[in-house]
Design an enzyme around this catalytic site. Structure first.
Site, PDB file in Angstrom:
ATOM      1  N   HIS A  67      20.029  19.489 -10.080  1.00  0.00           N
ATOM      2  CA  HIS A  67      19.084  20.419 -10.817  1.00  0.00           C
ATOM      3  C   HIS A  67      17.683  20.350 -10.973  1.00  0.00           C
ATOM      4  O   HIS A  67      17.051  19.055 -11.219  1.00  0.00           O
ATOM      5  CB  HIS A  67      19.915  20.139 -12.296  1.00  0.00           C
ATOM      6  CG  HIS A  67      21.006  20.648 -12.450  1.00  0.00           C
ATOM      7  ND1 HIS A  67      22.164  19.917 -13.129  1.00  0.00           N
ATOM      8  CD2 HIS A  67      21.831  21.471 -11.715  1.00  0.00           C
ATOM      9  CE1 HIS A  67      23.422  20.638 -13.043  1.00  0.00           C
ATOM     10  NE2 HIS A  67      23.322  21.589 -12.110  1.00  0.00           N
ATOM     11  N   GLU A 124      23.308  11.338 -17.760  1.00  0.00           N
ATOM     12  CA  GLU A 124      22.447  12.266 -18.403  1.00  0.00           C
ATOM     13  C   GLU A 124      21.245  11.213 -19.122  1.00  0.00           C
ATOM     14  O   GLU A 124      21.562  10.855 -20.049  1.00  0.00           O
ATOM     15  CB  GLU A 124      22.987  13.080 -19.455  1.00  0.00           C
ATOM     16  CG  GLU A 124      24.022  13.945 -18.762  1.00  0.00           C
ATOM     17  CD  GLU A 124      23.425  15.378 -18.315  1.00  0.00           C
ATOM     18  OE1 GLU A 124      22.281  15.523 -18.151  1.00  0.00           O
ATOM     19  OE2 GLU A 124      24.244  16.286 -17.570  1.00  0.00           O
ATOM     20  N   SER A 166      19.423  15.208 -16.050  1.00  0.00           N
ATOM     21  CA  SER A 166      19.160  14.964 -17.780  1.00  0.00           C
ATOM     22  C   SER A 166      19.332  16.271 -18.445  1.00  0.00           C
ATOM     23  O   SER A 166      19.500  17.550 -17.652  1.00  0.00           O
ATOM     24  CB  SER A 166      17.262  14.919 -17.564  1.00  0.00           C
ATOM     25  OG  SER A 166      16.582  15.979 -17.374  1.00  0.00           O
ATOM     26  N   ARG A 212      15.045  21.241 -12.489  1.00  0.00           N
ATOM     27  CA  ARG A 212      14.020  21.111 -13.546  1.00  0.00           C
ATOM     28  C   ARG A 212      14.236  19.615 -14.162  1.00  0.00           C
ATOM     29  O   ARG A 212      13.545  19.279 -14.887  1.00  0.00           O
ATOM     30  CB  ARG A 212      14.260  22.025 -14.485  1.00  0.00           C
ATOM     31  CG  ARG A 212      15.779  22.112 -15.028  1.00  0.00           C
ATOM     32  CD  ARG A 212      15.721  23.382 -16.077  1.00  0.00           C
ATOM     33  NE  ARG A 212      17.059  23.334 -16.648  1.00  0.00           N
ATOM     34  CZ  ARG A 212      17.358  24.377 -17.201  1.00  0.00           C
ATOM     35  NH1 ARG A 212      16.832  25.399 -17.196  1.00  0.00           N
ATOM     36  NH2 ARG A 212      18.733  24.172 -17.892  1.00  0.00           N
ATOM     37  N   TYR A 267      31.260  19.605 -22.344  1.00  0.00           N
ATOM     38  CA  TYR A 267      31.833  20.710 -22.002  1.00  0.00           C
ATOM     39  C   TYR A 267      32.710  20.753 -20.592  1.00  0.00           C
ATOM     40  O   TYR A 267      32.196  19.990 -19.879  1.00  0.00           O
ATOM     41  CB  TYR A 267      31.069  22.032 -22.119  1.00  0.00           C
ATOM     42  CG  TYR A 267      29.647  21.747 -21.289  1.00  0.00           C
ATOM     43  CD1 TYR A 267      29.827  21.793 -19.858  1.00  0.00           C
ATOM     44  CD2 TYR A 267      28.659  21.623 -21.913  1.00  0.00           C
ATOM     45  CE1 TYR A 267      28.344  21.646 -19.122  1.00  0.00           C
ATOM     46  CE2 TYR A 267      27.350  21.311 -21.168  1.00  0.00           C
ATOM     47  CZ  TYR A 267      27.587  21.246 -19.834  1.00  0.00           C
ATOM     48  OH  TYR A 267      26.243  21.237 -19.086  1.00  0.00           O
ATOM     49  N   ASN A 272      25.630  21.925  -8.902  1.00  0.00           N
ATOM     50  CA  ASN A 272      27.037  21.207  -9.548  1.00  0.00           C
ATOM     51  C   ASN A 272      28.123  22.195 -10.104  1.00  0.00           C
ATOM     52  O   ASN A 272      28.875  21.844 -10.974  1.00  0.00           O
ATOM     53  CB  ASN A 272      26.367  20.511 -10.641  1.00  0.00           C
ATOM     54  CG  ASN A 272      27.151  19.163 -10.861  1.00  0.00           C
ATOM     55  OD1 ASN A 272      27.519  18.484  -9.926  1.00  0.00           O
ATOM     56  ND2 ASN A 272      26.870  18.640 -12.144  1.00  0.00           N
ATOM     57  N   ARG A 273      28.290  23.364  -9.518  1.00  0.00           N
ATOM     58  CA  ARG A 273      29.613  24.122  -9.542  1.00  0.00           C
ATOM     59  C   ARG A 273      29.866  24.651  -8.210  1.00  0.00           C
ATOM     60  O   ARG A 273      30.518  25.387  -8.160  1.00  0.00           O
ATOM     61  CB  ARG A 273      28.932  25.401 -10.439  1.00  0.00           C
ATOM     62  CG  ARG A 273      28.416  25.413 -11.792  1.00  0.00           C
ATOM     63  CD  ARG A 273      29.403  24.718 -12.788  1.00  0.00           C
ATOM     64  NE  ARG A 273      28.723  24.461 -13.960  1.00  0.00           N
ATOM     65  CZ  ARG A 273      28.229  23.415 -14.447  1.00  0.00           C
ATOM     66  NH1 ARG A 273      27.813  22.488 -13.529  1.00  0.00           N
ATOM     67  NH2 ARG A 273      27.481  23.261 -15.658  1.00  0.00           N
TER      68      ARG A 273
HETATM   69  O1  0X9 Z   1      26.353  20.758 -16.420  1.00  0.00           O
HETATM   70  C1  0X9 Z   1      26.203  19.999 -15.660  1.00  0.00           C
HETATM   71  O2  0X9 Z   1      26.260  20.040 -14.472  1.00  0.00           O
HETATM   72  C2  0X9 Z   1      25.721  18.587 -16.028  1.00  0.00           C
HETATM   73  N1  0X9 Z   1      24.976  18.551 -17.272  1.00  0.00           N
HETATM   74  S1  0X9 Z   1      23.331  19.348 -17.078  1.00  0.00           S
HETATM   75  O3  0X9 Z   1      22.692  19.485 -18.337  1.00  0.00           O
HETATM   76  N2  0X9 Z   1      22.540  18.165 -16.288  1.00  0.00           N
HETATM   77  O4  0X9 Z   1      23.458  20.582 -16.246  1.00  0.00           O
HETATM   78  C3  0X9 Z   1      26.987  17.804 -16.410  1.00  0.00           C
HETATM   79  C4  0X9 Z   1      27.994  17.726 -15.283  1.00  0.00           C
HETATM   80  C5  0X9 Z   1      29.373  16.940 -15.685  1.00  0.00           C
HETATM   81  N3  0X9 Z   1      30.230  17.042 -14.679  1.00  0.00           N
HETATM   82  C6  0X9 Z   1      31.097  18.109 -14.498  1.00  0.00           C
HETATM   83  N4  0X9 Z   1      31.364  18.853 -15.247  1.00  0.00           N
HETATM   84  N5  0X9 Z   1      31.831  17.885 -13.359  1.00  0.00           N
HETATM   85 ZN    ZN Z   2      21.945  18.476 -14.378  1.00  0.00          ZN
END
Ligand code: 0X9
Ligand code: ZN
Length: 415
Positions: A175, A373, A299, A177, A350, A245-246
């Protein structure tokens, strides 16, 4: 002619200017009931103009939301209608940007000084890695494991490159930022390479492979044009960028991952549509069976999260992963008093599917996968001001080292 030149200058200014955040506010919102938590979750999913800097499904865990001026009236009206208590955390983001700039870092005296007091640019980070490889070869090596959409080299540094130890793979900056994440990875590199004797306990039977900036296009874009840019930079439909991360191919596109290309949590056109996520996929598959711990730095929020992110069920081996995460949280707590929350990401934060941690555990067979995080910044938000990098990275390294040590002690029992 003069008119044409003038237009060109105006166009250039528009193209190169930073995104203005004049009048953007950050609200802190208390969620007291299940209905209120649902309401916020729905807002996050449905309104791409609201930037949820922090959202947890846990009641009493406040949400932090950045809201542009034209949305503020309806946002506040919605909160009032639903009986929320809230306050304005940051009245005008643009002013905090100015405050950040006023705290300009001093001139660094060495590479280490620079790492501790500046958010380094991607080319400087790569230059630091290359310099280490030159000085410490063959123990240290640097490989290019891929190329970003805009052509930036994705470089890993390998520490103990001349042995066949089990591997810890550490990455940061998927990510854009979340600048404190690459800064923390760089400090880890600095410690492991330039302070090897002090860190001998996590070097004796482990090889580290570290990718300090997964998403350099986004990282550079967040430095140059938009401080709150999160995604990659490859065009997608009428918008730009995918949430790395999606984008991993495990329950891809299910819960908590948007199909709207303009959303900050866009899952991508297909699983592994991004060269940056492909690079992580390829390196973890190359080290299948050898990589024992995958740690991904993000973070913010002070969480140590583990799978699953796609369901509230826990992996069969969750207790082993929990033991490692607890070792990190305890070490930090003992050293500085900072408290991390430990648990599965769906249960403590979440649900969000397509994350690198879930994919690494299930597909790349890495037995321990954790998302860290890191703590938030001075004014609230993603990054501490440059002056606070040192304190932050030193604290985080204590936790990372404790987790690495725990994994190294478990090597006989995990596979
Ligand atoms: O949402 C995310 O990708 C992560 N948090 S962030 O605020 N840095 O964007 C958490 C990811 C946790 N892992 C999964 N959901 N697989
Ligand atoms: Zn992140």
């Amino acid at each position: 002619m003069i008119a044409r030149i003038a237009i060109l200058f105006v166009l250039l200014a528009v193209v190169t200017a930073s995104k203005p955040y004049k009048g953007y506010k950050v609200y802190e919102v208390q969620q007291k009931t299940r209905d209120q938590a649902e309401f916020l979750h729905h807002l996050e999913q449905s309104n791409e103009n609201l930037d949820f800097w922090h959202l947890s499904k846990h009641l009493d865990n406040n949400a932090q939301v950045m809201v542009p001026p034209h949305e503020q009236r309806s946002f506040v009206a919605g909160l009032m209608r639903n009986g929320f208590q809230f306050n304005v955390l940051i009245d005008d983001i643009e002013n905090t940007n100015d405050e950040y700039e006023a705290l300009a870092p001093r001139k660094p005296t060495s590479a280490e000084d620079s790492i501790l007091h500046n958010y380094l640019r991607h080319s400087d980070i790569n230059q630091y890695l290359d310099g280490l490889a030159e000085r410490y070869s063959p123990k240290i090596s640097v490989e290019q494991i891929g190329t970003s959409h805009e052509g930036r080299p994705l470089k890993t540094i390998t520490i103990n490159a001349d042995s066949q130890n089990p591997i810890i793979f550490l990455d940061a900056g998927i990510h854009a930022r979340e600048w404190i994440a690459p800064a923390t990875a760089l400090y880890a590199i600095n410690q492991l390479v330039e302070h090897a004797t002090e860190n001998a306990d996590v070097l004796s039977n482990i090889t580290w492979v570290i990718l300090p900036v997964v998403n350099p296009d986004g990282y550079e874009y967040s430095h140059e044009h938009d401080r709150f840019w999160r995604k990659t930079r490859k065009p997608a439909g009428k918008c730009i960028g995918t949430d790395g991360n999606r984008n991993f191919d495990f329950h891809w596109g299910e819960i908590g991952a948007s199909s709207n290309a303009c959303s900050d949590t866009y899952r991508g056109d297909a699983a592994f549509s991004e060269p940056e996520t492909q690079a992580i996929r390829d390196v973890l598959l190359k080290f299948k069976n050898r990589c024992k711990f995958y740690l991904s730095l993000h973070s913010y929020g002070k969480y140590l999260l583990y799978p699953w992110g796609w369901t509230s069920d826990l992996p069969e081996t969750w207790q082993t992963i929990d033991e490692v995460a607890q070792a990190g949280a305890n070490a930090i707590n003992e050293a500085t008093g900072t408290k991390y929350t430990v648990g599965s990401s769906t249960n403590v934060l979440y649900a969000a599917s397509g994350g690198s941690d879930d994919w690494a555990l299930d597909v790349a067979d890495v037995p321990i996968t954790i998302v860290m995080e890191l703590p938030s910044g001075g004014f609230g938000g993603f990054n501490p001001p440059a002056q606070a990098i040192e304190e932050s990275v030193k604290e985080s390294w204590i936790g990372i080292k404790a987790m690495a040590l725990k994994v190294s002690q478990m090597l006989n029992t995990i596979d």
